[in-house]
Motif scaffolding. Structure first.
Motif, PDB file in Angstrom:
ATOM      1  N   LEU A   6       0.804  -1.132   0.000  1.00  0.00           N
ATOM      2  CA  LEU A   6       0.060   0.130   0.034  1.00  0.00           C
ATOM      3  C   LEU A   6       0.808   1.057  -0.008  1.00  0.00           C
ATOM      4  O   LEU A   6       0.694   2.286  -0.655  1.00  0.00           O
ATOM      5  N   ALA A   7       1.859   1.267   0.760  1.00  0.00           N
ATOM      6  CA  ALA A   7       2.800   2.206   0.751  1.00  0.00           C
ATOM      7  C   ALA A   7       3.577   2.597  -0.417  1.00  0.00           C
ATOM      8  O   ALA A   7       3.599   3.830  -1.018  1.00  0.00           O
ATOM      9  N   ALA A   8       3.960   1.511  -0.987  1.00  0.00           N
ATOM     10  CA  ALA A   8       4.524   1.912  -2.298  1.00  0.00           C
ATOM     11  C   ALA A   8       3.514   2.353  -3.565  1.00  0.00           C
ATOM     12  O   ALA A   8       3.930   3.105  -4.360  1.00  0.00           O
ATOM     13  N   HIS A   9       2.482   1.751  -3.550  1.00  0.00           N
ATOM     14  CA  HIS A   9       1.377   2.250  -4.475  1.00  0.00           C
ATOM     15  C   HIS A   9       0.695   3.517  -4.383  1.00  0.00           C
ATOM     16  O   HIS A   9       0.564   3.984  -5.127  1.00  0.00           O
ATOM     17  N   ASP A  10       0.348   3.626  -2.793  1.00  0.00           N
ATOM     18  CA  ASP A  10      -0.566   4.776  -2.571  1.00  0.00           C
ATOM     19  C   ASP A  10       0.284   5.945  -1.823  1.00  0.00           C
ATOM     20  O   ASP A  10      -0.353   6.960  -1.638  1.00  0.00           O
ATOM     21  N   GLY A  11       1.485   5.528  -1.394  1.00  0.00           N
ATOM     22  CA  GLY A  11       2.088   6.396  -0.395  1.00  0.00           C
ATOM     23  C   GLY A  11       1.860   6.187   1.012  1.00  0.00           C
ATOM     24  O   GLY A  11       0.811   5.883   1.414  1.00  0.00           O
ATOM     25  N   LEU A  12       2.879   6.465   1.894  1.00  0.00           N
ATOM     26  CA  LEU A  12       2.787   6.404   3.163  1.00  0.00           C
ATOM     27  C   LEU A  12       1.711   7.128   3.785  1.00  0.00           C
ATOM     28  O   LEU A  12       0.953   6.753   4.830  1.00  0.00           O
ATOM     29  N   ALA A  13       1.395   8.336   3.285  1.00  0.00           N
ATOM     30  CA  ALA A  13       0.279   9.156   3.861  1.00  0.00           C
ATOM     31  C   ALA A  13      -1.005   8.783   3.784  1.00  0.00           C
ATOM     32  O   ALA A  13      -1.908   8.809   4.674  1.00  0.00           O
ATOM     33  N   ARG A  14      -1.321   7.672   2.808  1.00  0.00           N
ATOM     34  CA  ARG A  14      -2.535   7.020   2.829  1.00  0.00           C
ATOM     35  C   ARG A  14      -2.779   5.748   3.437  1.00  0.00           C
ATOM     36  O   ARG A  14      -3.704   5.119   3.320  1.00  0.00           O
ATOM     37  N   LEU A  15      -1.805   5.292   4.064  1.00  0.00           N
ATOM     38  CA  LEU A  15      -1.696   4.000   4.781  1.00  0.00           C
ATOM     39  C   LEU A  15      -2.621   4.300   6.024  1.00  0.00           C
ATOM     40  O   LEU A  15      -2.150   5.080   6.994  1.00  0.00           O
ATOM     41  N   PHE A  18      25.964   7.996  -1.796  1.00  0.00           N
ATOM     42  CA  PHE A  18      24.697   8.790  -2.070  1.00  0.00           C
ATOM     43  C   PHE A  18      24.035   8.701  -3.538  1.00  0.00           C
ATOM     44  O   PHE A  18      22.840   8.770  -3.546  1.00  0.00           O
ATOM     45  N   THR A  19      24.654   8.319  -4.285  1.00  0.00           N
ATOM     46  CA  THR A  19      24.183   8.142  -5.817  1.00  0.00           C
ATOM     47  C   THR A  19      23.224   6.665  -5.550  1.00  0.00           C
ATOM     48  O   THR A  19      22.234   6.505  -5.974  1.00  0.00           O
ATOM     49  N   ALA A  20      23.911   5.884  -4.905  1.00  0.00           N
ATOM     50  CA  ALA A  20      23.323   4.487  -5.001  1.00  0.00           C
ATOM     51  C   ALA A  20      21.983   4.505  -3.909  1.00  0.00           C
ATOM     52  O   ALA A  20      20.977   3.972  -4.279  1.00  0.00           O
ATOM     53  N   TYR A  21      22.086   5.574  -2.852  1.00  0.00           N
ATOM     54  CA  TYR A  21      20.918   5.823  -2.029  1.00  0.00           C
ATOM     55  C   TYR A  21      19.860   6.392  -2.740  1.00  0.00           C
ATOM     56  O   TYR A  21      18.502   5.803  -2.667  1.00  0.00           O
ATOM     57  N   ARG A  22      20.150   7.474  -3.572  1.00  0.00           N
ATOM     58  CA  ARG A  22      19.102   7.847  -4.461  1.00  0.00           C
ATOM     59  C   ARG A  22      18.464   6.909  -5.456  1.00  0.00           C
ATOM     60  O   ARG A  22      16.985   6.687  -5.716  1.00  0.00           O
ATOM     61  N   ASP A  23      19.502   6.099  -6.002  1.00  0.00           N
ATOM     62  CA  ASP A  23      18.783   5.273  -6.931  1.00  0.00           C
ATOM     63  C   ASP A  23      17.992   4.121  -6.579  1.00  0.00           C
ATOM     64  O   ASP A  23      16.937   3.748  -7.056  1.00  0.00           O
ATOM     65  N   LEU A  24      18.251   3.845  -5.232  1.00  0.00           N
ATOM     66  CA  LEU A  24      17.413   2.715  -4.614  1.00  0.00           C
ATOM     67  C   LEU A  24      16.132   3.305  -4.391  1.00  0.00           C
ATOM     68  O   LEU A  24      15.069   2.721  -4.621  1.00  0.00           O
ATOM     69  N   MET A  25      15.919   4.620  -3.841  1.00  0.00           N
ATOM     70  CA  MET A  25      14.793   5.169  -3.531  1.00  0.00           C
ATOM     71  C   MET A  25      13.874   5.552  -4.818  1.00  0.00           C
ATOM     72  O   MET A  25      12.629   5.661  -4.778  1.00  0.00           O
ATOM     73  N   GLU A  26      14.598   5.858  -5.923  1.00  0.00           N
ATOM     74  CA  GLU A  26      13.952   5.975  -7.330  1.00  0.00           C
ATOM     75  C   GLU A  26      13.409   4.605  -7.473  1.00  0.00           C
ATOM     76  O   GLU A  26      12.321   4.544  -8.448  1.00  0.00           O
ATOM     77  N   SER A  27      14.104   3.561  -7.573  1.00  0.00           N
ATOM     78  CA  SER A  27      13.715   2.268  -8.142  1.00  0.00           C
ATOM     79  C   SER A  27      12.688   1.642  -7.405  1.00  0.00           C
ATOM     80  O   SER A  27      11.748   0.822  -7.710  1.00  0.00           O
ATOM     81  N   PHE A  28      12.907   1.781  -5.794  1.00  0.00           N
ATOM     82  CA  PHE A  28      11.748   1.008  -4.921  1.00  0.00           C
ATOM     83  C   PHE A  28      11.031   2.187  -4.085  1.00  0.00           C
ATOM     84  O   PHE A  28      11.563   2.696  -3.115  1.00  0.00           O
ATOM     85  N   PRO A  29       9.614   2.569  -4.839  1.00  0.00           N
ATOM     86  CA  PRO A  29       8.823   3.472  -4.043  1.00  0.00           C
ATOM     87  C   PRO A  29       8.670   3.357  -2.524  1.00  0.00           C
ATOM     88  O   PRO A  29       8.727   4.293  -1.816  1.00  0.00           O
ATOM     89  N   ALA A  72      12.901  13.867  -2.808  1.00  0.00           N
ATOM     90  CA  ALA A  72      11.466  14.411  -2.575  1.00  0.00           C
ATOM     91  C   ALA A  72      11.067  15.521  -3.659  1.00  0.00           C
ATOM     92  O   ALA A  72       9.964  15.357  -4.068  1.00  0.00           O
ATOM     93  N   PHE A  73      11.952  16.452  -4.088  1.00  0.00           N
ATOM     94  CA  PHE A  73      11.595  17.079  -5.139  1.00  0.00           C
ATOM     95  C   PHE A  73      11.228  16.458  -6.361  1.00  0.00           C
ATOM     96  O   PHE A  73      10.153  16.925  -6.856  1.00  0.00           O
ATOM     97  N   GLU A  74      12.032  15.725  -6.918  1.00  0.00           N
ATOM     98  CA  GLU A  74      11.676  14.729  -8.069  1.00  0.00           C
ATOM     99  C   GLU A  74      10.322  13.973  -7.930  1.00  0.00           C
ATOM    100  O   GLU A  74       9.638  14.132  -8.933  1.00  0.00           O
ATOM    101  N   HIS A  75      10.142  13.578  -6.773  1.00  0.00           N
ATOM    102  CA  HIS A  75       8.861  12.907  -6.661  1.00  0.00           C
ATOM    103  C   HIS A  75       7.577  13.725  -6.714  1.00  0.00           C
ATOM    104  O   HIS A  75       6.676  13.608  -7.150  1.00  0.00           O
TER     105      HIS A  75
END
Length: 254
Positions: free
Chosen positions: A38-47, A105-116, A175-178
């Motif tokens: 649910l968090a991945a699909h709808d966002g944590l705020a909607r959980l 930190f590039t890997a950190y960003r890439d993981l957050m981009e790849s896995f919502p 956060a800005f990209e998202h």
């Protein structure tokens, strides 16, 4: 009131025709897995507990039998997600501190981009939940990151502060990209922006700007490069941070 349940989302009638699960068929692991989806699909705020119960096909009270509060559920979710995230990050190497810092930190960003779900937990989970979810392995990785900056010549307190700045830069960029992508998606077919990663009031490509009014922008082939947010811009930001660190603390860049 008979036939009506009350929840954090208000008073809701029971869903007609829904088949309930058999008693005892639920588990804490299944609940956390559903929360993760649910968090991945709808966002944590909607959980929410009611939304989770609907997804699991059970009553809200069945979820509360395993987790007393939503914070308890978030703690279990964060524990799982943060462990997964750190397992996929590259190990700390013994290369030049600048290269190691940028790689990490590039890997950190890439993981957050790849896995919502990583992005949702890292960016939006309460701070106390994230702190409680830190495992010894994650703390050792943090310790190594600070040690990397100390190896470059920074005192302990400064190294900790600089590491935090780099971490918050990474989180803020993601956060800005998202937010930008969400705004563009919400605009629907109107296509209000051609900017890579940034919303705009109107498309800026193919726009001719008068040189007398905009002497610099008029010389750019594409002014969207000034407004966008992408991987190249993120890496440039890390490189500028590393250069600034070297200059401020008078340490070698390698």
């Amino acid at each position: 009131m008979a036939g009506v349940r009350e929840s954090a989302e208000g008073i809701q009638p029971p869903t007609a025709g829904r088949r309930r699960r058999e008693r005892g068929s639920l588990s804490s692991g299944e609940i956390v897995a559903a929360a993760r989806d649910l968090a991945a699909h709808d966002g944590l705020a909607r959980l929410s507990m009611p939304a989770l119960a609907r997804r699991l096909g059970c009553g809200v009270m069945s979820v509360y039998r395993y987790f007393d509060t939503k914070d308890d559920l978030l703690a279990a979710l964060a524990d799982q997600v943060m462990s997964d995230l750190h397992r996929q990050l590259p190990p700390a190497g013994d290369g030049p501190w600048r290269d190691e810092l940028i790689t990490y930190f590039t890997a950190y960003r890439d993981l957050m981009e790849s896995f919502p779900v990583y992005r949702e937990v890292v960016l939006y989970a309460p701070t106390f939940v994230i702190r409680a979810a830190l495992t010894p392995a994650q703390l050792r990785r943090l310790d190594t990151g600070i040690g990397l900056l100390m190896r470059a010549g920074l005192p302990l307190v400064d190294a900790a502060e600089v590491y935090n700045v780099c971490f918050n830069y990474t989180r803020s960029f993601v956060a800005f990209e998202h937010a930008a992508r969400s705004a563009i998606a919400a605009s629907g077919a109107s296509g209000a922006s051609g900017v890579s990663g940034a919303p705009a009031a109107a498309p800026t490509h193919d726009r001719r700007l008068p040189a007398d009014e905009y002497p610099q922008l008029s010389r750019l082939a594409d002014i969207e490069s000034v407004l966008g947010a992408d991987e190249r811009g993120f890496r440039l930001g890390l490189e500028l941070l590393a250069t600034g660190i070297a200059g401020r603390y008078d340490v070698a860049e390698r």
